[in-house]
Design a protein around this motif. Structure first.
Motif, PDB file in Angstrom:
ATOM      1  N   HIS A  52      68.790  46.597  -4.257  1.00  0.00           N
ATOM      2  CA  HIS A  52      67.471  46.751  -3.627  1.00  0.00           C
ATOM      3  C   HIS A  52      66.779  45.398  -3.483  1.00  0.00           C
ATOM      4  O   HIS A  52      66.060  45.163  -2.507  1.00  0.00           O
ATOM      5  CB  HIS A  52      66.589  47.687  -4.461  1.00  0.00           C
ATOM      6  N   ARG A 102      65.953  44.726   0.293  1.00  0.00           N
ATOM      7  CA  ARG A 102      64.535  44.996   0.592  1.00  0.00           C
ATOM      8  C   ARG A 102      63.684  43.842   0.071  1.00  0.00           C
ATOM      9  O   ARG A 102      62.681  44.030  -0.599  1.00  0.00           O
ATOM     10  CB  ARG A 102      64.109  46.309  -0.064  1.00  0.00           C
ATOM     11  N   THR A 106      60.642  43.514  -2.616  1.00  0.00           N
ATOM     12  CA  THR A 106      61.008  43.183  -3.991  1.00  0.00           C
ATOM     13  C   THR A 106      60.586  41.782  -4.409  1.00  0.00           C
ATOM     14  O   THR A 106      60.242  41.571  -5.578  1.00  0.00           O
ATOM     15  CB  THR A 106      62.522  43.333  -4.182  1.00  0.00           C
ATOM     16  N   GLU A 133      58.648  49.967  -9.154  1.00  0.00           N
ATOM     17  CA  GLU A 133      59.312  49.813  -7.853  1.00  0.00           C
ATOM     18  C   GLU A 133      58.317  50.067  -6.742  1.00  0.00           C
ATOM     19  O   GLU A 133      57.580  51.070  -6.784  1.00  0.00           O
ATOM     20  CB  GLU A 133      60.479  50.809  -7.718  1.00  0.00           C
TER      21      GLU A 133
END
Length: 419
Positions: free
Chosen positions: A142, A146, A150, A212
């Motif tokens: 991730h 992303r 992140t 997250e």
């Protein structure tokens, strides 16, 4: 008064040099033990994790790390608050927060970059037939896929993968320290009341922090819950809580608590008796790690009390000039450099796991022993290296080299006739 008398007055009127307070051998020793256990827990697919304290009770090395950090913080920061005032104490804590924050970000980037470089190189599969996705094992794809979410999340601590969640917790707890010191100026009981309120609010889900950007998953370690064990250690070291007496009744009670928790945590017991696992599952909120369930707190306090009694008054059983004393001093060195060792342990755990898989694979007891002992050696090496750097040996005056024909004292050396 004669001139010599004035000189004598001047000499004797100089303030005596402050004698540094000796370090408590217990604090460094147990922090060092915690570092070794944390390494074992982070080595992927490590069979040694079946024998760490977490497999015999509700608490584990995390409680040890946080509790000892609270005690160490009382030593490191409490004196600044006392001698230089609250504002300077805030500055001192802020400096430490910046250090830990910077260390957290750098550590994450180092591990993530190293794993994705190894994974995408294809080398592991080409040389050793390994198809294990080490990036996925830490749930880090991730971060790369992303990055728009992140990367800002990493810097704002709103993206906290599970493998990297202890230092963010520690940062928030440190930020609470000036608050507790301010409250303590008004009332010591109010400090414990605030600790309890924060812990209860965290347990009710009122103080969750996002882990997250794309989900509602909270931090695995809720700092507002874990501050309870941190400030327990802090309060003991500050003298806000009296040290518990050593007596047979308390030892028996603590031993009972520790022994009674074993069947609900030990894999052998609840595999043999499924009802134990069902009972453990039924009371999960009481030992939940995220919100620091009360059974974790009670179990840790009982275990800490037994350890405190076992090492003797002021840690006298840890001070010895023999083989045991040598081992203790090595463990203490690791504990003294706990931040650097912790940072290294996460890197070493991943490196040791990959090397083990490349050469031997998983499951072999001898291989597991080599991987763990090799990691221990790495932690010890890091501790001694960081200690050497902290002494700044380059600031010392260079050793005087004797001039040819002179001794170190400067006296001439008489040439001896050649035979």
């Amino acid at each position: 008064m004669k001139q010599g008398d004035w000189q004598n007055v001047k000499v004797h009127s100089k303030p005596a040099a402050a004698v540094p307070k000796p370090r408590d051998p217990r604090l460094d020793f147990f922090r060092g033990i915690g570092m070794f256990i944390i390494f074992i827990a982070h080595l992927p697919e490590n069979s040694w994790t079946l024998w760490i304290p977490a497999r015999f009770g509700f608490s584990d090395a995390t409680e040890m790390f946080v509790f000892c950090s609270g005690m160490a913080s009382a030593i490191a920061f409490g004196k600044v608050f006392d001698q230089h005032g609250w504002a300077m104490g805030v500055a001192r804590v802020g400096h430490r927060v910046w250090q830990v924050y910077f260390a957290h970000v750098c550590q994450f980037l180092v591990i993530a970059a190293a794993l994705v470089a190894i994974q995408r190189s294809g080398y592991l599969e080409a040389c050793c037939g390994l198809t294990q996705d080490y990036v996925a094992s830490l749930n880090l794809w991730h971060f790369f896929n992303r990055a728009g979410e992140t990367l800002p999340g990493l810097l704002t601590l709103t993206y906290v993968p599970n493998y990297f969640d202890i230092l963010p917790m520690y940062i928030v707890i440190l930020l609470l320290l000036p608050v507790m010191m301010a409250v303590a100026r008004v009332s010591k009981p109010a400090v414990f009341a605030l600790m309890a309120v924060l812990w209860l609010a965290a347990g009710l889900g009122l103080l969750d922090l996002p882990a997250e950007p794309w989900s509602e998953r909270p931090w695995f370690f809720n700092p507002f819950a874990w501050q309870l064990v941190f400030f327990t250690g802090f309060a003991l070291m500050r003298g806000w809580l009296p040290a518990p007496p050593v007596n047979r009744a308390l030892v028996a009670l603590a031993a009972f608590v520790v022994a009674a928790s074993v069947p609900f945590a030990w894999h052998v017991a609840y595999n043999a008796v499924p009802e134990l696992y069902a009972a453990r599952d039924a009371v999960m909120p009481l030992w939940d790690k995220t919100t620091f369930g009360i059974l974790r707190y009670v179990h840790f306090l009982a275990l800490a009390y037994l350890a405190w009694v076992a090492v003797g008054a002021k840690g006298r059983y840890l001070v010895a000039q023999n083989a045991w004393g040598s081992v203790v001093r090595v463990v203490q060195k690791v504990g003294q450099q706990s931040l650097a060792v912790f940072l290294a342990s996460l890197v070493l755990a991943q490196a040791a796991g990959i090397l083990r898989d490349m050469v031997w694979g998983r499951g072999n007891p001898l291989v597991e022993m080599l991987a763990n002992l090799g990691g221990f050696a790495g932690l010890i090496a890091v501790a001694y290296l960081v200690s050497w750097f902290k002494r700044e040996p380059w600031r010392r005056p260079p050793a005087l080299q004797p001039v040819p024909g002179e001794t170190r004292s400067g006296r001439a050396v008489r040439e001896q006739p050649a035979e």
